[in-house]
Design a protein around this motif. Structure first.
Motif, mmCIF file in Angstrom:
data_model
loop_
_atom_site.group_PDB
_atom_site.id
_atom_site.type_symbol
_atom_site.label_atom_id
_atom_site.label_comp_id
_atom_site.label_asym_id
_atom_site.label_seq_id
_atom_site.Cartn_x
_atom_site.Cartn_y
_atom_site.Cartn_z
ATOM 1 N N THR A 18 0.830 -1.285 0.085
ATOM 2 C CA THR A 18 -0.053 -0.020 0.059
ATOM 3 C C THR A 18 0.801 1.300 -0.080
ATOM 4 N N ALA A 19 1.951 1.308 0.780
ATOM 5 C CA ALA A 19 2.780 2.425 0.862
ATOM 6 C C ALA A 19 3.618 2.755 -0.492
ATOM 7 N N ILE A 20 3.946 1.509 -1.204
ATOM 8 C CA ILE A 20 4.709 1.757 -2.270
ATOM 9 C C ILE A 20 3.715 2.275 -3.223
ATOM 10 N N ASN A 21 2.476 1.799 -3.531
ATOM 11 C CA ASN A 21 1.452 2.324 -4.294
ATOM 12 C C ASN A 21 1.127 3.786 -4.012
ATOM 13 N N THR A 22 0.969 3.978 -2.781
ATOM 14 C CA THR A 22 0.590 5.374 -2.541
ATOM 15 C C THR A 22 1.653 6.471 -2.601
ATOM 16 N N ASP A 23 2.897 5.968 -2.535
ATOM 17 C CA ASP A 23 4.146 6.869 -2.648
ATOM 18 C C ASP A 23 4.625 7.224 -4.156
ATOM 19 N N SER A 25 2.430 6.179 -7.149
ATOM 20 C CA SER A 25 1.587 6.539 -8.266
ATOM 21 C C SER A 25 1.382 7.911 -8.485
ATOM 22 N N PRO A 26 1.552 8.814 -7.507
ATOM 23 C CA PRO A 26 1.413 10.225 -7.942
ATOM 24 C C PRO A 26 2.713 10.885 -8.483
ATOM 25 N N ILE A 27 3.731 10.341 -8.190
ATOM 26 C CA ILE A 27 5.109 10.469 -9.024
ATOM 27 C C ILE A 27 5.069 10.030 -10.357
ATOM 28 N N ILE A 28 4.671 8.857 -10.628
ATOM 29 C CA ILE A 28 4.854 8.303 -11.827
ATOM 30 C C ILE A 28 3.967 8.784 -13.098
ATOM 31 N N GLN A 29 2.733 9.169 -12.565
ATOM 32 C CA GLN A 29 1.710 9.827 -13.441
ATOM 33 C C GLN A 29 1.330 8.885 -14.782
ATOM 34 N N PRO A 30 0.871 7.925 -14.635
ATOM 35 C CA PRO A 30 0.262 6.986 -15.674
ATOM 36 C C PRO A 30 -0.264 7.622 -16.851
ATOM 37 N N GLY A 31 0.188 7.187 -17.984
ATOM 38 C CA GLY A 31 -0.564 7.783 -19.221
ATOM 39 C C GLY A 31 0.110 9.110 -19.576
ATOM 40 N N LYS A 32 0.989 9.643 -18.894
ATOM 41 C CA LYS A 32 1.850 11.139 -19.236
ATOM 42 C C LYS A 32 2.990 10.852 -19.531
ATOM 43 N N PHE A 38 13.248 10.854 -11.998
ATOM 44 C CA PHE A 38 14.233 10.628 -11.081
ATOM 45 C C PHE A 38 13.542 10.007 -9.645
ATOM 46 N N GLY A 39 12.321 10.627 -9.490
ATOM 47 C CA GLY A 39 11.417 10.313 -8.441
ATOM 48 C C GLY A 39 11.083 8.923 -8.182
ATOM 49 N N VAL A 40 11.119 8.183 -9.105
ATOM 50 C CA VAL A 40 10.441 6.610 -9.111
ATOM 51 C C VAL A 40 11.928 5.758 -8.638
ATOM 52 N N PRO A 41 12.957 6.042 -9.461
ATOM 53 C CA PRO A 41 13.929 5.140 -8.863
ATOM 54 C C PRO A 41 14.391 5.544 -7.527
ATOM 55 N N ARG A 42 14.462 6.719 -7.188
ATOM 56 C CA ARG A 42 14.690 7.179 -5.803
ATOM 57 C C ARG A 42 13.901 6.541 -4.804
ATOM 58 N N THR A 43 12.615 6.389 -5.221
ATOM 59 C CA THR A 43 11.583 5.807 -4.026
ATOM 60 C C THR A 43 11.750 4.476 -4.035
ATOM 61 N N VAL A 44 11.768 3.702 -5.285
ATOM 62 C CA VAL A 44 11.764 2.330 -5.328
ATOM 63 C C VAL A 44 13.037 1.891 -4.862
ATOM 64 N N LEU A 45 14.194 2.240 -4.918
ATOM 65 C CA LEU A 45 15.392 1.956 -4.387
ATOM 66 C C LEU A 45 15.649 2.000 -2.910
ATOM 67 N N MET A 162 25.415 2.608 -21.644
ATOM 68 C CA MET A 162 24.309 3.185 -21.067
ATOM 69 C C MET A 162 23.674 2.024 -20.047
ATOM 70 N N LEU A 163 23.119 2.361 -18.958
ATOM 71 C CA LEU A 163 22.376 1.326 -18.362
ATOM 72 C C LEU A 163 20.629 1.848 -18.513
ATOM 73 N N PRO A 164 19.947 1.405 -19.544
ATOM 74 C CA PRO A 164 18.496 1.750 -19.243
ATOM 75 C C PRO A 164 17.570 1.311 -18.365
ATOM 76 N N VAL A 165 16.853 2.258 -17.834
ATOM 77 C CA VAL A 165 16.032 1.793 -16.507
ATOM 78 C C VAL A 165 14.492 2.538 -17.154
ATOM 79 N N SER A 166 13.569 1.583 -17.268
ATOM 80 C CA SER A 166 12.030 1.924 -17.364
ATOM 81 C C SER A 166 11.546 1.993 -15.826
ATOM 82 N N ILE A 167 11.124 3.354 -15.781
ATOM 83 C CA ILE A 167 10.449 3.410 -14.474
ATOM 84 C C ILE A 167 9.301 3.092 -14.270
ATOM 85 N N VAL A 168 8.374 2.485 -15.297
ATOM 86 C CA VAL A 168 7.179 1.867 -15.004
ATOM 87 C C VAL A 168 7.528 0.304 -14.626
ATOM 88 N N ILE A 169 8.563 -0.113 -15.349
ATOM 89 C CA ILE A 169 8.866 -1.522 -15.157
ATOM 90 C C ILE A 169 9.630 -1.663 -13.878
#
Length: 217
Positions: A18-23, A25-32, A38-45, A162-169
């Protein structure tokens, strides 16, 4: 495993999901197209710091020289990435250390991911490349069409990688890894994973209760 322990473990894992989704979802802005680079890798890691601690456990010792309790460490986070996230995608096992060092340390301490230099050949560098898309897809970078694969190193030009990272994945994989981790706990016949999680949960409660009490004295 006692039923109350099983319930507590499930509650902790569900709270983390729940915390991961709540933190995130607002950063990743699906569909945009914008948002979260930077926010997603920071939070995920940073969450792998917590998960690494739960996975590996805590001895109860403190680092007296630094006057702090050694709960989460980069080493534990990397163990979680290699042992659990690698079950989602094997490239976490291959390039997980690099992912953490570039995309966690850089975004937390330097705002953006780090550019790394080879220890054996200082002419060789590996740079960050963040995209918002599928695990594997064609895209344009520096006016060039290229096929990205999440966490698969690209030799862009001589001595430049380069080390590609998909923030969605990255976000989705973290959630899937949490489900796998929960399953691993209940399938672990030794009981070590359950013991580690519950010991850490107790240790965190005691540590922060103690800290709060001293603060208000």
């Amino acid at each position: 495993m006692r039923s109350e322990e099983a319930s507590r473990i499930n509650r902790i894992i569900n709270d983390l999901a729940t915390a991961i989704n709540t933190d995130i979802s607002p950063i990743i802005q699906p569909g945009k197209p914008e948002g979260g680079y930077f926010g997603v890798p920071r939070t995920v890691l940073c969450y792998t710091d917590v998960l690494g601690l739960l996975y590996s456990g805590w001895s109860g010792r403190t680092n007296k020289d630094a006057n702090k309790v050694d709960f989460a460490t980069p080493q534990k986070a990397k163990i979680y990435i290699k042992k659990v996230l690698s079950q989602v995608d094997e490239l976490y096992g291959k390039n997980g250390d690099l992912l953490y060092d570039m995309y966690r340390h850089g975004t937390v301490h330097l705002h953006s991911p780090k550019k790394m230099v080879s220890i054996t050949d200082h002419n060789k560098t590996i740079e960050w490349l963040i995209y918002k898309g599928d695990r594997e897809q064609w895209d344009y970078y520096e006016n060039r069409a290229v096929k990205f694969r999440h966490l698969e190193i690209i030799e862009w030009e001589k001595d430049r990688f380069m080390l590609p990272v998909s923030i969605v994945i990255l976000y989705r994989d973290l959630l899937v890894s949490l489900e796998l981790y929960n399953k691993m706990i209940f399938e672990d016949k030794s009981g070590e994973l359950a013991k580690n999680l519950l010991t850490v949960a107790d240790g965190l409660d005691q540590h922060f209760d103690s800290t709060t009490h001293k603060f208000w004295e």
